[in-house]
Design an enzyme around this catalytic site. Sequence first.
Site, PDB file in Angstrom:
ATOM      1  N   ASP A 102      -8.056  -7.591  -3.677  1.00 21.70           N
ATOM      2  CA  ASP A 102      -8.858  -6.506  -4.280  1.00 21.70           C
ATOM      3  C   ASP A 102     -10.017  -6.512  -3.662  1.00 21.70           C
ATOM      4  O   ASP A 102     -10.510  -7.067  -2.887  1.00 21.70           O
ATOM      5  CB  ASP A 102      -9.031  -6.919  -5.836  1.00 21.70           C
ATOM      6  CG  ASP A 102      -9.273  -5.684  -6.794  1.00 21.70           C
ATOM      7  OD1 ASP A 102      -9.375  -4.675  -6.217  1.00 21.70           O
ATOM      8  OD2 ASP A 102      -9.348  -5.772  -8.017  1.00 21.70           O
ATOM      9  N   GLU A 127     -12.931  -3.523   0.991  1.00 24.52           N
ATOM     10  CA  GLU A 127     -13.681  -2.432   1.485  1.00 24.52           C
ATOM     11  C   GLU A 127     -14.635  -2.867   2.617  1.00 24.52           C
ATOM     12  O   GLU A 127     -14.581  -2.546   3.703  1.00 24.52           O
ATOM     13  CB  GLU A 127     -14.330  -1.466   0.729  1.00 24.52           C
ATOM     14  CG  GLU A 127     -13.498  -0.791  -0.434  1.00 24.52           C
ATOM     15  CD  GLU A 127     -13.187  -1.214  -1.514  1.00 24.52           C
ATOM     16  OE1 GLU A 127     -13.789  -2.358  -1.715  1.00 24.52           O
ATOM     17  OE2 GLU A 127     -12.049  -0.832  -1.942  1.00 24.52           O
ATOM     18  N   ASP A 139      -9.996   2.476  -8.570  1.00 22.10           N
ATOM     19  CA  ASP A 139     -10.399   2.756 -10.076  1.00 22.10           C
ATOM     20  C   ASP A 139     -10.371   4.144 -10.279  1.00 22.10           C
ATOM     21  O   ASP A 139     -11.537   4.716 -10.547  1.00 22.10           O
ATOM     22  CB  ASP A 139     -11.610   1.814 -10.256  1.00 22.10           C
ATOM     23  CG  ASP A 139     -11.606   0.464 -10.398  1.00 22.10           C
ATOM     24  OD1 ASP A 139     -10.346  -0.128 -10.098  1.00 22.10           O
ATOM     25  OD2 ASP A 139     -12.341  -0.194  -9.961  1.00 22.10           O
TER      26      ASP A 139
END
Length: 874
Positions: A492, A495, A563
């Site tokens: 997760d 980035e 999300d």
Amino acid sequence: MKQITILFVLLTPIFSIGQVVKGYKKHNDKVVITLEKGELHLSPLAENTVRVQYALEMKSQIPELVFTSKVNLPDFKVSESNSGIEIAMSKMTVVVDKKSGTLSYRNSKGNVFLSEKPKGRILKPSSVQGESCYIVEQGFSTLPEEYIFGTGQFQDGHLNIKGLPRRLTQVNTQIAIPFIMSSKGYGLLWHNYGLTDFNPADSVVNLKSSGIRGESISIDVTTTNGTQKETRQDGVFTGSFTIKENDEYAILLDVGQKMARKWELKIDGKEVFNFKNHWLPPTTSTFVRLTAGKHNIVVTGEKNDKPVVYYRKVANETVFRSPVANKLDYVVFAGDADEVISSYRNLTGQAPLMPIWALGYIHCRERFTTQNDLLKNAKTFRDKKLPMDLIVQDWQYWGKYGWNSMKFDEQMYPDPSAMVKELHQMNMRLMLSVWSKIDKESVLGKEFNKKNYYIPNTQWVDFFNPEAADYYWKNFSEKLLKPYEIDAWWQDATEPENDDLVGRKINNGTIPGEQMRNVYPMYVTKTVYEGSRKDAPDKRVFILTRSGFSGQQRYAAAVWTGDVGNDWGTLQRQLTAGLNYSITGLPWWTFDAGGFFRPGKNQYTDVKFHERFLRWFQLATFSPLQRVHGYQTNTEFWRFGKKVESEALKFLNLRYRLMPYIYSQAANITFNNGTLMRPLVMDFSDDIKALQQKYEYMFGAAFLVAPVVSENINKWDVYLPENKSGWFNFWTGKQYKGGQIVETAASISTIPLYVKSGSIIPIGEKMQYTNQKPSDTLEIRVYKGANGKFELYEDEGTNYNYEKGAFSFIPFEWNEQKQTLTIGKRKGGNFNGLIKNRVFNIVWVDESNGFGIENGKTNISVQYNGSSIAVPRK
């Protein structure tokens, strides 16, 4: 980052002189063009591919991350005339204009498909974190009727991005891939690892705050520290600008924070865009037609925003600009989309074959809270006979031990080994969320901190430091992989979240983070993939991650859209985002079906949400991965009532019945550099109407998918691309001509779905999991009207023996003129589970037979033992 961008604008009359050609020299692997200022290196990489590099002094200070494969360099010839220098390969010729130094590109037919703009090559000295670098830019001319796709996964809702400004950065819900594909037969990879402005808009509208609006609200949001409350209130910002010409303009909004909460912009009182989510990327863009004169802008955002609006007149050009580089560097690929992607993968790495169970249903929610909670829900799937292969444990299972401590809190998960074993006994696999961030106060985090293995002043592991990456994997392997036999990994926030490389030195303080700003996810997945191949060599790797970069396909990494919300507009934007991601050559993509941020407690009874959810799930059925997820939600189908459960079961059954087709398409990705989720430019680049379809795509070579992305629909207009032999409605068997819009039945039980004539589709049995029973009997649907081919692929499904030849290809070929289906000789080697004798039930599809999910009436049943057999239609 806003300061750097504004610096850009001030520097736009940039150094682009001194491009006159002074001479050239041919080397074995490249041609070096000497210019008045600097050198231009042209390196043929394949018969249809050339790499272009320009610098005042050609040196590299950062590693090669994208082009890792060793390939045989093509033969090329160099010739010279009074006006130019030509570098010719068999499928591409590069022409250097001696007077201007600009490049143009011709295909094998001699047609120019791409040209640099005169004075469009720019190199400007700059610095970052006290180290010298360059601002680099290259402009290209485009054709008026050209369509351009790519740059990765963006939430602006655009599919054709010709002339659209985009800021290429990695943030939650946005994945920046500096690669474009043109309808005119070429692809282009901008080879830079930092921020890149695509079609930068340099005219600035300065805005001032006009106060706040409405009541402040408090909401639950996801953060890198888990769920937190955030108080939000709208702020209003105003400004004006004047233009000289009536024309179409491109607008880019930068909210001035690392993440946006809302995009709302009005020009002269007319809404340009209005979109919100709990989290949004900091920039968005669109097109607007404006008249000459003064225009007033109102931006409504979060009160702490510091928004800036940029604009540019739309022109027939494509521009790439990067503020941090040591040279100008890009690669051009000639050919149709499949040729381009194949060439790209040959240079950057093959996509490994996903385990077959990854292509079944993936069940996730935020979150299972205990071992018993997870197992109870897994068992209910089996009790209710709802197919499922993979269940996901999201974050915070580490409990008291600290964020991503790579340890289960035994109060919640007393025996993880037993949990995984019980799942395996139910023929399910487990995916576990493992972050790139480690709590510095945890036992593990203290070790990382003591060794200086963090990106400074963050909790993100510095994967650019090989020692840090190795230590991360050592702990990962010893604490999670080896003791529990967990099957898949959810990486997760890779980035990394919050754009945390900006202003920080990486790799032991040796490299400015801005140089490598977009490639952190590649380093994370590389670490996990290569470590898994070493420590669990007999187990196929499957990684789900929130960010990606060019070349990352070689690490068995799929991405998802982060999300996102659950509304219709968000659903539409996921589809365009996925298609523009897939066209960049990265094949594995998915999203949270039903949306991540959901309506709240009433979602279980809200029939309007149920309609949206089912449309999301229909799209998921025809996505590379079929997956459900949701924030603060028990996402199991049965919690939403019998109707949702029964409709979901229908599409689960459809997914599993199509598994022979889907797994064969996965093999096509690995063996032939194929693409599963295909924007229509890939198959219908000459059909302008097809190129204009934002919400249609091909799923493999056979299926035209037209998901319903609006509410309260019973009929849906579907454009059938130009195809001489036409299309079949999957649900009715009725055949239609191509090149027309067809009103299609689209009740909540149906996704509009057509099959291209000439297609051959293997249909398996309904299953509860992908390897429930051998596929010794398959229904083979033949969609007549044109010649067609299909290769049925099978292997052991879970290991890498296919790399040693342990697989089977069975070729099918339909000859329309002879009205004969030929099932060819089996190709490949022996493997465990090879079905040597099997039954193919042939169905000739028409309006009376062979449509929908259930079995058709067998027209001819064939016993197949691996030898070629011809089956005439009777």
